[in-house]
Design a protein around this motif. Structure first.
Motif, PDB file in Angstrom:
ATOM      1  N   MET A   1       0.829  -1.214   0.000  1.00 24.21           N
ATOM      2  CA  MET A   1       0.000   0.000   0.000  1.00 24.21           C
ATOM      3  C   MET A   1       0.860   1.259   0.000  1.00 24.21           C
ATOM      4  SD  MET A   1      -2.992  -1.288   2.570  1.00 24.21           S
ATOM      5  CE  MET A   1      -3.942   0.224   2.417  1.00 24.21           C
ATOM      6  N   LYS A   2       0.410   2.211  -0.768  1.00 25.48           N
ATOM      7  CA  LYS A   2       1.157   3.461  -0.929  1.00 25.48           C
ATOM      8  C   LYS A   2       1.355   4.213   0.373  1.00 25.48           C
ATOM      9  CE  LYS A   2       0.540   4.949  -5.634  1.00 25.48           C
ATOM     10  NZ  LYS A   2      -0.080   5.910  -6.540  1.00 25.48           N
ATOM     11  N   GLU A   3       0.411   4.076   1.288  1.00 20.41           N
ATOM     12  CA  GLU A   3       0.462   4.834   2.534  1.00 20.41           C
ATOM     13  C   GLU A   3       1.322   4.151   3.592  1.00 20.41           C
ATOM     14  OE1 GLU A   3      -2.403   3.925   1.088  1.00 20.41           O
ATOM     15  OE2 GLU A   3      -3.317   5.790   0.417  1.00 20.41           O
ATOM     16  N   PHE A   4       1.733   2.927   3.330  1.00 18.58           N
ATOM     17  CA  PHE A   4       2.512   2.205   4.316  1.00 18.58           C
ATOM     18  C   PHE A   4       3.975   2.607   4.228  1.00 18.58           C
ATOM     19  CE2 PHE A   4       5.132  -1.259   5.829  1.00 18.58           C
ATOM     20  CZ  PHE A   4       4.541  -1.587   7.028  1.00 18.58           C
TER      21      PHE A   4
ATOM     22  N   GLU B   1       8.625   3.143  -5.079  1.00 22.25           N
ATOM     23  CA  GLU B   1       8.350   4.582  -5.128  1.00 22.25           C
ATOM     24  C   GLU B   1       8.371   5.227  -3.741  1.00 22.25           C
ATOM     25  OE1 GLU B   1       4.114   5.656  -6.026  1.00 22.25           O
ATOM     26  OE2 GLU B   1       3.900   3.522  -6.494  1.00 22.25           O
ATOM     27  N   ARG B   2       8.240   4.392  -2.711  1.00 26.58           N
ATOM     28  CA  ARG B   2       8.230   4.933  -1.353  1.00 26.58           C
ATOM     29  C   ARG B   2       9.612   5.341  -0.851  1.00 26.58           C
ATOM     30  NH1 ARG B   2       4.619   0.078   0.932  1.00 26.58           N
ATOM     31  NH2 ARG B   2       6.091  -0.982  -0.453  1.00 26.58           N
ATOM     32  N   ALA B   3      10.639   5.066  -1.664  1.00 24.22           N
ATOM     33  CA  ALA B   3      11.989   5.507  -1.292  1.00 24.22           C
ATOM     34  C   ALA B   3      12.182   6.993  -1.585  1.00 24.22           C
ATOM     35  CB  ALA B   3      13.025   4.684  -2.059  1.00 24.22           C
ATOM     36  N   ASP B   4      11.246   7.572  -2.291  1.00 22.72           N
ATOM     37  CA  ASP B   4      11.366   8.957  -2.730  1.00 22.72           C
ATOM     38  C   ASP B   4      10.600   9.884  -1.784  1.00 22.72           C
ATOM     39  OD1 ASP B   4      11.406  11.345  -4.061  1.00 22.72           O
ATOM     40  OD2 ASP B   4      10.545  10.588  -5.929  1.00 22.72           O
TER      41      ASP B   4
ATOM     42  N   HIS C   1       7.275  11.097  -2.828  1.00 20.04           N
ATOM     43  CA  HIS C   1       6.139  10.190  -2.645  1.00 20.04           C
ATOM     44  C   HIS C   1       5.365  10.572  -1.390  1.00 20.04           C
ATOM     45  CE1 HIS C   1       3.880   6.373  -2.469  1.00 20.04           C
ATOM     46  NE2 HIS C   1       4.105   6.415  -1.167  1.00 20.04           N
ATOM     47  N   TRP C   2       6.089  10.886  -0.338  1.00 22.62           N
ATOM     48  CA  TRP C   2       5.447  11.168   0.940  1.00 22.62           C
ATOM     49  C   TRP C   2       4.934  12.597   1.025  1.00 22.62           C
ATOM     50  CZ3 TRP C   2       4.043   6.918   2.997  1.00 22.62           C
ATOM     51  CH2 TRP C   2       4.828   5.767   2.843  1.00 22.62           C
TER      52      TRP C   2
ATOM     53  N   GLU D   1       4.003  14.663  -1.237  1.00 19.34           N
ATOM     54  CA  GLU D   1       2.896  15.050  -2.123  1.00 19.34           C
ATOM     55  C   GLU D   1       1.686  14.146  -1.956  1.00 19.34           C
ATOM     56  OE1 GLU D   1       4.506  15.188  -6.034  1.00 19.34           O
ATOM     57  OE2 GLU D   1       5.865  16.852  -5.534  1.00 19.34           O
ATOM     58  N   MET D   2       1.794  13.213  -1.050  1.00 17.02           N
ATOM     59  CA  MET D   2       0.721  12.218  -0.892  1.00 17.02           C
ATOM     60  C   MET D   2      -0.557  12.819  -0.305  1.00 17.02           C
ATOM     61  SD  MET D   2       0.774   8.841   1.416  1.00 17.02           S
ATOM     62  CE  MET D   2       1.335   7.919  -0.012  1.00 17.02           C
ATOM     63  N   LYS D   3      -1.663  12.387  -0.889  1.00 13.20           N
ATOM     64  CA  LYS D   3      -2.958  12.602  -0.231  1.00 13.20           C
ATOM     65  C   LYS D   3      -3.381  11.207   0.225  1.00 13.20           C
ATOM     66  CE  LYS D   3      -3.797  16.956  -1.692  1.00 13.20           C
ATOM     67  NZ  LYS D   3      -2.422  17.345  -1.304  1.00 13.20           N
ATOM     68  N   PRO D   4      -3.134  10.874   1.481  1.00 16.93           N
ATOM     69  CA  PRO D   4      -3.365   9.491   1.905  1.00 16.93           C
ATOM     70  C   PRO D   4      -4.836   9.093   1.830  1.00 16.93           C
ATOM     71  CG  PRO D   4      -3.036  10.888   3.814  1.00 16.93           C
ATOM     72  CD  PRO D   4      -2.747  11.738   2.605  1.00 16.93           C
TER      73      PRO D   4
END
Lengths: 378, 378, 378, 378
Positions: A272-275, B349-352, B355-356, B358-361
């Motif tokens: 999941m993207k939020e994890f 992608e979560r290494a960037d 990603h975090w 700009e996220m709208k969780p």
């Protein structure tokens, strides 16, 4: 001198534990009588507080910040947990499993034992073994089981109340763990972390339940990776299988992830993207915890706990929801009464339990969607 | 023997504190140099953990569960708070302000001082006074100020670093508090808990800022009741007013509620259906905390803290976002690095960090709306 | 004098139709060559415009407001539909099937034929039979089939291009319909209105597809009741079954409901709280229609149309998405080009097709949830 | 021969119109008596059907597809509109304002007049002038007003019932338009398309209302660009201003965009990412239209219509909501009764009007947020 601040007194502590009244009921006795409320996930809580690292999730906090670990155990007990699991998740990934010369596993065991000893009610202490890298690397059953045996040794030496095999993606590896844990003579609770689509080798929830039961687990179920609704769906599938196979003397356990994951891919939160940093909006309310506990009990689950994300308020709510099934009243409830009755005057709609139990809480996030796409790997 | 478990040693503790190096910089020096990171709300955290009662929100935990209070202070310090506020919120509502014969205020002061003393970096300790029932009951200025003076006495006796007037619905009452706090000779931070529509008497944010500044507050702003975006909007209004009135030597402070409240009525969370048991879905992520801190700093706010709902991960994120403005690195950051860089491999992608940031969780709640209707009273 | 306003000229019209070039390709030829774009649902469109009654959904508009029916047919043709279905849905529920002495079915047939005749490209005209109350009442196969035969008669007399059996909850009744329709010698398209959980008798989508194919349908699939994503999922199940049974010479058809129904119960929109008056928020965008058409084609579906809720903009988008598969350019596209290229200047992100194709449009409804509970019957 | 298909008969038509009973009440008489229900936006409806181009929004359909334009007029009348506005929006942007030699304005006027003539109740026909490019280019008042005069000429020649100045971003240009329209001797309705933040020159809604009223408009208000809730908020501001200025003999009009825009930037839908192709999820339900009409009437607005996005079902709902205020029953209502009473049996919660009026319809879009960011221009 206190394990809150130092571990030199560990031996002494254990002597104290030995002198505890031995008349506390064991896991199987309690399960036979009714529902047992578990605790929440230690390592996730440590990360939220800055005492562990996301992604690694190793339990150096047991040595580096024992007061934080101890306080989290206390919070669970205060809110009604009947079981404490040691903060030893992935300790095997720490170099030599020590921090500054102190064994993390020893420290973690002492902290759980201390919190249990302090409690006014008898608390069960459990140690767990989890999936190994060895299995994924293709090592033989002997090698993998030797690793489990090594982990188990801590819990045996500390005379723990029962043992847990958990966080397994492969039911086959979990079976090997169960075989080893059985050697301890202690009750064995074994869970896989899967959803309704089954494990990493496509064993269905039904097959997983049967395999774990036949390997000798006293309690089987699921933990982590998926939120409460998904976990209950998976356990319901397990239940039917056990019943059909006339294995329904085996108890069911569920320890979900404390966040809603209706859109999780097959590997659960991992995809999941939020994890792990943006799960907050999905966190269970205490109402969700209340309803989850009621549903789990109605489904026939006897061991009802939580995993990552469950904190005091969730355990309290589960305990208060199932007071009639556990025969226990949590310390917090003795002090303050059930939370659902404690807010607001009569002329405020929030004074009515229905207000809370039927609520669909707003998210306060007009720029967020309810579900998201899974992670794309490059 | 340890304040974790007993308060008999309080005197001794204070002696230790007296011998602390006195060369730590005070609040005003720090604000002159850059940003100061505050802590989160103690009493809300205690309620979540089962050590306080929703609605009452009194701080008996300082005596009943000092280890819980102490550990929360530690969590804030570990994650980068430079200030600890005592767990004394609404202590005046406790009968005689004692629990089992122990003064709650004394106990709470000792815990904050102990946590500060333990810290590797110099931590400021602040005591606060809050709105009184006396004011609402129409008592005279003398009576209300006498009450403030009585509360202030604890902080003066303990030689606190600065004092705070907070949680005021009426700016007029806050002014009276500021006048009393000024008598201490300590720096005074004063906030109202209002949104852009102003206080309970329809004083606008602009008027509130000017009144608090003219009453002598060194730092003015808002706290609690509204989420971070709403608070920043209110503080921006205050800032313009101070600038126009050539009072911009007065520093700005913001300590928002840790939950998003875009749909709050004029009295903030108090009138929200989800308050207090179902706010969870609205809780700030650490990303929200990061962006909030950046925005607050960009707006010129120097004292950037939190209130109810801010926990370790939020304080850490604020500290990491503003490291360049505070000149401090939080203990957690020294240990693990910035959280934003610590998860995932490069092909994920979560290494960037983008990603975090700009996220709208996603909320994981397909049956929840983003906003809700306010409470209807019968 | 014009059928827009009177039906006395019907004979004359049909004479004109007889003189149409007979070299237009039939349904099966077109399906063999590529994709055929269907139209949208007539009766739902009439209700939205005030020419039919929700719940009843009978087609008196064909006599009472022929200009409205005709114009809707024209709109579908203008936007790229290759097929027109008559506005005869549930005409059998009208008393004697006449309005003011005029046969609704005759009127509806004339209107579809007129719209087809006017069109610059050859348009296929299809008549449909739908589920009967007789079947639910337990009437015999003979009685039910006699009713289908009576309906079919209109289409045979008007020399329609093909016939459709649709809106069946019971695949068994649909089979009876297919048997009758086969008697016409025309191509037969047969759909059930089911989701992935199967029909009202628990026949799975796989079984439904096989039964319809074996009964002789040339094209099988699903229509109405569920939104596009659900329908595609169901058709994918049908496809696999036909392939396994070596029946993949039978074409697939899909004509979904034009609204998103991820939360529909087993009976589709019928059990949804928003049906029929508050479905608007769920309506497909033209982007949804574009993506739906692309996915349907990728899945191998050859007959790609719509049902209730599909209007001109959806048909246009499907036609433009699949221009390469149909070999046709819709009149609207000849006039204006593809919609996706027609808005905004280069310095506006909306000039980029990606902006539209990847968009998750906001709902503008902060007090709405994404999903809802199903209707509760008292 | 029929204007549905040809315009050669226009003269003849107008002769017929001339012979219409002249005893129909004019706009001001109707407004004096109660509420007048307007129609919806023609050009937006034409684009949805494929008869106009998004972005350009020119009315060539009046010549190219007169049957589509006529049918839309009929739909509005059938559903209760008392006014028809000609389909002449931005006709001035067409080259020489003709299509294939036919005057678009003449054609559009004939279609509105024909639809009005056909109606069983007396319908008012209105022509409108809109913002010019000339004003933005800095042309003089004389030049701009000459353009308005040229447009007005069509309506004067056709003896229209009243004239409208609408879709103005600059109230100053709208004032010039009002001055010209007044020359016709017809009632003048003038609106700006602004939100609560005011017009493109920062004139507030209050100022806009006063300027239009003082320029001589008989009815003032807002149209388009923002959804119903935003428009009502703006009109409420106008109302207060007119009252304070003792200009409350001037009637209020509101003709909102038919989509919810709580997140619109200052220029309304023009700056929204979903505009124009993905607005669908935001479209008003007929319930929204019902509540909007009730609220508008309660606020004292007398001219209650719609703009882009309003279709038959919305006009019907407004008409049914305000039957008591208009003294009229829409043709659709005479035929079928009020929609709110027409669905479902008594044991279905949907049989209850409350079910509909209190509904917050789900969006069916779990991957959509409620609000979105505005367009970024590169």
């Amino acid at each position: 001198m206190d394990p809150c601040f130092s571990f030199t007194r560990k031996q002494e502590e254990n002597e104290d534990i030995d002198s505890m009244p031995s008349n506390k009921k064991g896991l199987l006795e309690r399960l036979a009588e009714g529902v047992v409320i578990g605790d929440g996930g230690m390592i996730w809580a440590m990360e939220l507080k800055g005492y562990a690292e996301a992604g690694k999730y190793t339990p150096e906090a047991a040595v580096e910040h024992p007061e934080a670990v101890l306080q989290m155990h206390r919070e669970f007990v205060h809110n009604g947990a009947e079981v404490l699991q040691t903060c030893t998740f992935w300790s095997s990934k720490l170099e030599e499993e020590t921090v500054e010369g102190v064994s993390v596993n020893d420290a973690a065991c002492a902290l759980a034992l201390k919190a249990a000893k302090e409690a006014s009610d008898p608390i069960l202490v459990a140690g767990s073994v989890t999936k190994t890298d060895l299995y994924e690397q293709g090592e033989s059953k002997e090698v993998v089981q030797a690793e489990f045996r090594r982990q188990l040794d801590f819990y045996v030496r500390n005379d723990f109340d029962f043992v847990i095999a958990e966080f397994f993606d492969h039911v086959l590896e979990a079976e090997w763990a169960v075989e080893v844990l059985k050697e301890s003579g202690k009750p064995v609770l074994a869970t896989v972390c899967i959803g309704p689509e089954g494990d990493a080798d496509s064993f269905s929830p039904e097959q997983c339940a049967l395999r774990l039961a036949r390997a000798g687990a006293d309690v089987v179920g699921v933990n982590c990776r998926f939120g409460p609704q998904t976990c209950l769906k998976t356990v319901a599938m397990m239940k039917r299988a056990l019943k059909l196979a006339k294995l329904d003397h085996v108890y069911l356990a569920v320890q979900p992830y404390g966040y809603h994951t209706p859109d999780a891919p097959i590997n659960g939160y991992s995809g999941m993207k939020e994890f792990p940093f943006a799960m907050d909006a999905r966190v269970m309310t205490r109402i969700d915890a209340y309803n989850y506990a009621k549903e789990a009990s109605k489904l026939g689950v006897r061991y009802i706990g939580g995993c990552c994300g469950f904190e005091g308020r969730h355990i309290r709510s589960m305990s208060e929801a199932l007071q009639g099934k556990t025969g226990r009243i949590a310390p917090v409830t003795k002090r303050y009464g059930k939370w659902i009755n404690t807010y607001a005057d009569k002329d405020d709609e929030r004074a009515d339990a229905k207000h809370w139990l039927e609520m669909k809480p707003a998210t306060g996030r007009p720029k967020s969607s309810a579900m998201s796409e899974s992670v794309k790997y490059s």
